[in-house]
Design an enzyme around this catalytic site. Structure first.
Site, PDB file in Angstrom:
ATOM      1  CG  HIS A  86      35.076  50.341  31.166  1.00  0.00           C
ATOM      2  ND1 HIS A  86      35.183  50.854  32.436  1.00  0.00           N
ATOM      3  CD2 HIS A  86      36.335  50.218  30.701  1.00  0.00           C
ATOM      4  CE1 HIS A  86      36.466  51.038  32.722  1.00  0.00           C
ATOM      5  NE2 HIS A  86      37.184  50.651  31.689  1.00  0.00           N
ATOM      6  CG  ASP A 165      41.093  45.982  39.571  1.00  0.00           C
ATOM      7  OD1 ASP A 165      42.003  45.625  38.814  1.00  0.00           O
ATOM      8  OD2 ASP A 165      40.554  47.090  39.506  1.00  0.00           O
ATOM      9  NE  ARG A 172      47.901  46.205  35.836  1.00  0.00           N
ATOM     10  CZ  ARG A 172      46.716  46.519  35.290  1.00  0.00           C
ATOM     11  NH1 ARG A 172      45.603  46.421  35.996  1.00  0.00           N
ATOM     12  NH2 ARG A 172      46.645  46.921  34.048  1.00  0.00           N
ATOM     13  CB  SER A 187      42.035  45.513  35.719  1.00  0.00           C
ATOM     14  OG  SER A 187      41.672  46.730  36.300  1.00  0.00           O
ATOM     15  CE  LYS A 191      38.096  47.961  37.565  1.00  0.00           C
ATOM     16  NZ  LYS A 191      39.180  48.920  37.499  1.00  0.00           N
TER      17      LYS A 191
HETATM   18  N1  URA Z   1      41.183  50.652  33.640  1.00  0.00           N
HETATM   19  C1  URA Z   1      41.061  49.711  34.597  1.00  0.00           C
HETATM   20  O1  URA Z   1      40.081  49.683  35.331  1.00  0.00           O
HETATM   21  N2  URA Z   1      42.031  48.807  34.728  1.00  0.00           N
HETATM   22  C2  URA Z   1      43.123  48.787  33.938  1.00  0.00           C
HETATM   23  O2  URA Z   1      43.956  47.934  34.111  1.00  0.00           O
HETATM   24  C3  URA Z   1      43.251  49.772  32.949  1.00  0.00           C
HETATM   25  C4  URA Z   1      42.248  50.686  32.811  1.00  0.00           C
END
Ligand code: URA
Length: 428
Positions: A86, A165, A172, A187, A191
């Site tokens: 990621h 999320d 946000r 966040s 995931k």
């Molecule tokens: N990527 C995400 O999935 N969440 C965040 O808060 C910032 C970047």
């Protein structure tokens, strides 16, 4: 239904720098997901968290509550190690495209759930959708089948994964509360943990084109995420990498696919190749494969074979001609010298304004739009030589793109050297 807590009490605790209990956190995430906490209340709480922070135990519980808001995937039936990467997001960051098939060459399954671009950072799904026929949405069964047959899949996350999320992130995004370390860490990790990968390599970007503009913040984010992953049983490491200048020579959609295919063919820009190989090594190590040579798999076509099968499995034609922009404009060097700075944020904003990105999540992107770079930091240029080409289908966008690029390039006298370090640190 009688509620266990009152949202206003929860907001006041964080406003006054207090610590939330596990029960308060579980209730907050659950109540917000089912609509019992209003958006304006959650916005106030997010802002209090951004300003006053959370301790590690609060972040871990917040993450666990977000995971519990939805389904968890399970790849154990595959009988293979799984690994995912990621990136916290940057400009020209197309690394997922060559990386997923490259890691799969070595028998490690790569379930890469990716997103779309918002603002100046590009989205992997937008890039891949420039390939004619390619489909981002797969069912869980299709994903499992592709992982078993091909070994790599890059697709959209289903709606069932961490729904808390999805709602929180959208809020946000419009309330100036994206850049809070506890909220970013929870966040991303909710995931990734819900996705069910066995190991995870995080590419935490630092610099103008990243969420985290300085190294200290990036390090704290990386350490927080690595701890969350390990606590959840996911073998996690993080690299801190430079995002003060774009990765590679392209920022856009189709042009980034084209550059990724160059890397898969054994060529491509040195920085993209270096980061792809390093992340592949990290992912393979984390997944228990210790003797792999990813550079060889790029040179000899094995990674390209997996790429072709991966694109075809999702309806795409890997040999199709990619869309190109209808219009182009060139930016020329104003002086002789060495390029010592090429600002990632400025290039990202220019690509976005040219049509490669979207301002609202329902906007469409232009497949051919973006910025093609001809000189990166370290390059020697002469007055009047091309520095970059701006690409779009809608020429009225050139002016705003040029505005974004006004101070993007710094040219110093011949003999100067730019400060360059792609991989800054490793956190495990
Ligand atoms: N990527 C995400 O999935 N969440 C965040 O808060 C910032 C970047």
């Amino acid at each position: 239904m009688t509620e266990l807590f009152d949202a206003v009490d929860i907001i006041r605790i964080k406003r006054d720098r207090g610590t939330l209990t596990p029960e308060q956190i579980d209730w907050t995430i659950d109540a917000y997901t089912r609509g019992a906490i209003a958006d304006e209340q959650m916005s106030a709480l997010n802002m209090a968290i951004l300003l006053n922070g959370m301790d590690r135990a609060e972040i871990a519980r917040w993450t666990a509550a977000m995971i519990a808001s939805g389904e968890r995937m399970d790849f154990s039936a595959l009988g293979k190690a799984t690994s995912d990467k990621h990136s916290t997001g940057g400009v020209g960051d197309k690394i997922t495209l060559p990386l997923a098939p490259l890691v799969a060459v070595f028998g490690v399954a790569v379930p890469q759930l990716s997103g779309r671009g918002l603002g100046h950072t590009g989205g992997t799904l937008d890039k891949l959708e420039s390939i004619p026929g390619w489909r981002a949405h797969l069912s869980n069964d299709e994903m499992m089948r592709q992982l078993a047959d091909v070994g790599a899949v890059i697709c959209a996350a289903g709606t069932g994964l961490a729904p808390a999320d999805k709602k929180l992130y959208a809020l946000r995004d419009v309330t100036g509360t994206v850049e809070a370390i506890p909220l970013i860490a929870s966040s991303i990790m909710s995931k990734k943990i819900a996705e069910g990968t066995g190991s995870l390599v995080l590419d935490v970007k630092v610099g103008s084109g990243a969420f985290m503009k300085n190294e200290d913040q990036a390090r704290e984010l990386a350490e927080t995420m690595v701890a969350l992953g390990k606590d959840a049983g996911v073998n996690t490491v993080a690299l801190l990498t430079n995002m003060s200048t774009p990765l590679g020579l392209t920022a856009g959609n189709a042009i980034e696919v084209e550059e990724s295919v160059e890397v898969l063919a054994g060529g491509g820009p040195a920085d993209v190749v270096e980061l792809t190989i390093r992340l592949a090594q990290e992912m393979l190590e984390c997944a228990g494969v210790h003797d792999a040579d990813p550079a060889a798999a790029l040179r000899d076509g094995r990674a390209m074979d997996v790429w072709n099968r991966m694109i075809e499995a999702q309806g795409g034609d890997p040999r199709a001609v990619l869309p190109t922009a209808k219009e182009s404009e060139t930016v020329y060097a104003p002086a002789d010298g060495v390029v010592v700075e090429l600002d990632a944020l400025a290039v990202g904003v220019a690509a976005w304004r040219l049509g490669a990105g979207r301002a609202r999540k329902e906007d469409a992107v232009q497949a051919g739009a973006g910025v093609r770079l001809h000189a990166k930091p370290g390059a020697v240029v002469r007055t009047g030589e091309p520095l970059m080409t701006l690409l779009t289908d809608t020429p009225e966008k050139f002016e705003r793109a040029r505005e974004a690029l006004e101070n993007a390039v710094v040219i110093a006298p011949p003999g100067s050297r730019p400060a360059q370090q792609l991989i800054i640190d490793r956190i495990s």
